[in-house]
Design a protein around this motif. Structure first.
Motif, PDB file in Angstrom:
ATOM      1  N   ALA A 149       8.323 -33.820  18.508  1.00 44.73           N
ATOM      2  CA  ALA A 149       7.057 -33.149  18.211  1.00 44.73           C
ATOM      3  C   ALA A 149       7.182 -31.648  18.396  1.00 44.73           C
ATOM      4  CB  ALA A 149       5.946 -33.707  19.105  1.00 44.73           C
ATOM      5  N   GLY A 150       7.908 -31.234  19.441  1.00 40.87           N
ATOM      6  CA  GLY A 150       8.099 -29.805  19.681  1.00 40.87           C
ATOM      7  C   GLY A 150       8.874 -29.135  18.574  1.00 40.87           C
ATOM      8  N   VAL A 151       9.943 -29.796  18.102  1.00 37.64           N
ATOM      9  CA  VAL A 151      10.727 -29.250  16.985  1.00 37.64           C
ATOM     10  C   VAL A 151       9.855 -29.156  15.735  1.00 37.64           C
ATOM     11  CG1 VAL A 151      12.629 -29.714  15.389  1.00 37.64           C
ATOM     12  CG2 VAL A 151      12.969 -30.029  17.847  1.00 37.64           C
ATOM     13  N   PHE A 152       9.150 -30.239  15.418  1.00 38.76           N
ATOM     14  CA  PHE A 152       8.330 -30.291  14.197  1.00 38.76           C
ATOM     15  C   PHE A 152       7.262 -29.203  14.191  1.00 38.76           C
ATOM     16  CE2 PHE A 152       4.440 -31.880  12.113  1.00 38.76           C
ATOM     17  CZ  PHE A 152       4.901 -31.974  10.806  1.00 38.76           C
ATOM     18  N   GLU A 153       6.482 -29.142  15.257  1.00 40.51           N
ATOM     19  CA  GLU A 153       5.373 -28.178  15.271  1.00 40.51           C
ATOM     20  C   GLU A 153       5.882 -26.740  15.292  1.00 40.51           C
ATOM     21  OE1 GLU A 153       1.321 -29.956  16.490  1.00 40.51           O
ATOM     22  OE2 GLU A 153       2.421 -29.465  18.328  1.00 40.51           O
ATOM     23  N   SER A 154       6.966 -26.496  16.024  1.00 39.11           N
ATOM     24  CA  SER A 154       7.510 -25.142  16.091  1.00 39.11           C
ATOM     25  C   SER A 154       8.082 -24.723  14.733  1.00 39.11           C
ATOM     26  CB  SER A 154       8.585 -25.056  17.171  1.00 39.11           C
ATOM     27  OG  SER A 154       9.004 -23.728  17.367  1.00 39.11           O
ATOM     28  N   CYS A 155       8.758 -25.630  14.040  1.00 41.76           N
ATOM     29  CA  CYS A 155       9.291 -25.318  12.701  1.00 41.76           C
ATOM     30  C   CYS A 155       8.163 -25.016  11.723  1.00 41.76           C
ATOM     31  CB  CYS A 155      10.130 -26.479  12.183  1.00 41.76           C
ATOM     32  SG  CYS A 155      11.774 -26.610  12.914  1.00 41.76           S
ATOM     33  N   LYS A 156       7.116 -25.825  11.751  1.00 40.13           N
ATOM     34  CA  LYS A 156       6.002 -25.613  10.821  1.00 40.13           C
ATOM     35  C   LYS A 156       5.294 -24.296  11.109  1.00 40.13           C
ATOM     36  CE  LYS A 156       5.228 -27.811   7.967  1.00 40.13           C
ATOM     37  NZ  LYS A 156       5.876 -27.856   6.632  1.00 40.13           N
ATOM     38  N   SER A 157       5.133 -23.971  12.384  1.00 39.03           N
ATOM     39  CA  SER A 157       4.437 -22.724  12.736  1.00 39.03           C
ATOM     40  C   SER A 157       5.256 -21.493  12.372  1.00 39.03           C
ATOM     41  CB  SER A 157       4.109 -22.710  14.230  1.00 39.03           C
ATOM     42  OG  SER A 157       5.285 -22.569  15.009  1.00 39.03           O
ATOM     43  N   ARG A 158       6.562 -21.684  12.193  1.00 36.97           N
ATOM     44  CA  ARG A 158       7.437 -20.565  11.842  1.00 36.97           C
ATOM     45  C   ARG A 158       7.748 -20.509  10.350  1.00 36.97           C
ATOM     46  NH1 ARG A 158       8.035 -21.231  17.097  1.00 36.97           N
ATOM     47  NH2 ARG A 158       8.601 -19.387  18.331  1.00 36.97           N
ATOM     48  N   GLY A 159       7.064 -21.338   9.578  1.00 37.51           N
ATOM     49  CA  GLY A 159       7.169 -21.214   8.128  1.00 37.51           C
ATOM     50  C   GLY A 159       8.212 -22.060   7.449  1.00 37.51           C
ATOM     51  N   ALA A 160       8.712 -23.110   8.114  1.00 33.39           N
ATOM     52  CA  ALA A 160       9.662 -24.005   7.446  1.00 33.39           C
ATOM     53  C   ALA A 160       8.988 -24.652   6.244  1.00 33.39           C
ATOM     54  CB  ALA A 160      10.161 -25.071   8.410  1.00 33.39           C
TER      55      ALA A 160
END
Length: 411
Positions: free
Chosen positions: A22-33
């Motif tokens: 969940a941490g990887v997913f949300e952090s990637c999405k918030s950074r524009g992946a």
């Protein structure tokens, strides 16, 4: 055009490994992946092009909360050892993997796992550098064994330690009800490092006398001396409860469980499956001493007890996933996120980055100075180390009296 990210889970699961996802997913999405793909059953599944788009699976905050509170590996796991890419046969595997990553337009690759998973990240990062790939490879620590180097502790350990502490208290209460001679031997996971078995020491408190003996892989094991200790202890109290690592070894290096007749298979990484240690010791004690015995093998219960998850553990698991994504988007590759303890009281912990070569294929053992002189108990230094990691709870979301989980049928 934004690059996509991909994340996989590998090795033995934990009750908080999905919080890291969940941490990887949300952090990637918030950074524009662009998209965030999930490997179904790790690198082994990726080689078969078995992936899903996590954006299509996780819909909103409730799904993220369910993911955090769901034990085991949401994406499925594997124990696949990447070959040496310096051979023609080995390089063919990497060429296939990198072709798949190119098709998926991957710019960021995350692998959540332990020692063997960090070996995978190291090999992929090295090959990526060899061919001039711009993909960034990051390791996210996970293992209930707590044996990764450079990190103060690993996500997954705190919850497993909490489960062991709770269960040992309950076993001790049950073992003493009759007041007759009884030896209960509890087998706890731990191949070469005794961090999990050490957690049995957490059971001792003002309301519990604690276990009577703790046997770790770090201390050479002698069956005759073990039986003699049990005999001495039973003269003082009839009911004895012992915590023993599955990986305790004789002085000649053989695992104690190899003295039994069990068949021990070997996995892709050459690890021998360990089982039967407690059963062998219980049978040995029963033959040599006038006492009843029983053996209890906690087995996979230690790593999937989502109802006893430590809130500290699940928070840090999410934290290291987010930190890995942040580092990758900032240009880091071939590294693992580590947890750095700042203080015990109040407990505070931060993160740092370390080259994979400082982690892969290495093991962190329990310091022998944290074991008492008689090799039967843990010192206060261990208690001070472990106690902050088991604090607080994150209650499952219950539906009709049972915890509700989120899962992928195809995984």
């Amino acid at each position: 055009m934004a690059k996509n990210a991909i994340v996989g889970q590998s090795g033995g699961p934990t009750s908080v490994i999905n919080a890291s996802l969940a941490g990887v997913f949300e952090s990637c999405k918030s950074r524009g992946a662009g998209k965030v793909y999930g490997m179904l059953h790790g690198v082994a599944g990726l080689l078969e092009r078995r992936v899903c788009v996590l954006d299509d699976k996780l819909h909103g905050a409730l799904d993220i909360e369910l993911l955090k509170r769901t034990p085991s590996s949401y994406l499925g796991s594997c124990r696949y050892k990447l070959p040496d890419w310096h051979t023609p046969e080995g390089e063919a595997v990497y060429q296939k993997l990198f072709a798949i990553l190119q098709e998926l337009e991957i710019g960021y690759f995350f692998y959540i796992g332990g020692n063997d998973s960090m070996d995978t990240i190291g090999k992929l990062a090295d090959y990526g550098a060899h061919i001039g790939s711009e993909i960034r490879f990051m390791g996210v620590p996970k293992t209930i064994d707590n044996d990764l180097m450079v990190t103060d502790h690993t996500p997954g350990y705190g919850s497993a330690a909490k489960y062991i502490g709770v269960v040992m208290k309950e076993i001790i209460r049950d073992a003493t009800v009759y007041g007759t001679k009884y030896v209960t031997i509890v087998e706890i996971m731990g191949r070469n490092a005794g961090w999990l078995t050490s957690a049995a020491a957490l059971a001792k408190a003002e309301d519990c006398e604690g276990v009577d003996m703790i046997c770790l892989p770090e201390v050479p094991f002698n069956v005759d001396h073990f039986v003699e200790k049990v005999e001495r202890m039973q003269k003082a109290k009839p009911s004895i409860v012992i915590a023993v690592s599955e990986g305790v070894k004789l002085e000649d290096g053989r695992y104690v469980c190899e003295l039994a007749d069990d068949v021990h298979a070997v996995d892709a990484f050459g690890h021998k499956a360990l089982t039967g240690t407690a059963r062998f010791l219980a049978n040995t004690v029963a033959r040599r001493l006038d006492t009843k015995t029983r053996c209890i093998e906690l087995s996979t219960l230690q790593r999937c007890a989502g109802h006893l998850t430590s809130r500290t553990d699940i928070t840090e698991a999410y934290q290291v996933g987010g930190a890995a994504a942040k580092a990758a988007f900032e240009g880091h590759t071939g590294e693992m996120v580590a947890l750095d303890r700042i203080s015990n009281a109040p407990y505070q912990c931060g993160t740092s980055l370390h080259p994979i070569c400082e982690v892969a294929n290495l093991e962190k053992k329990v310091p022998l100075e944290w074991v008492n002189a008689d090799h039967t108990a843990m010192t206060q230094d261990f208690i001070d180390y472990a106690m902050p990691l088991i604090q607080a709870e994150l209650t499952p979301i219950y539906v009709e009296g049972l915890p509700h989980h989120i899962y992928l049928p195809e995984a």
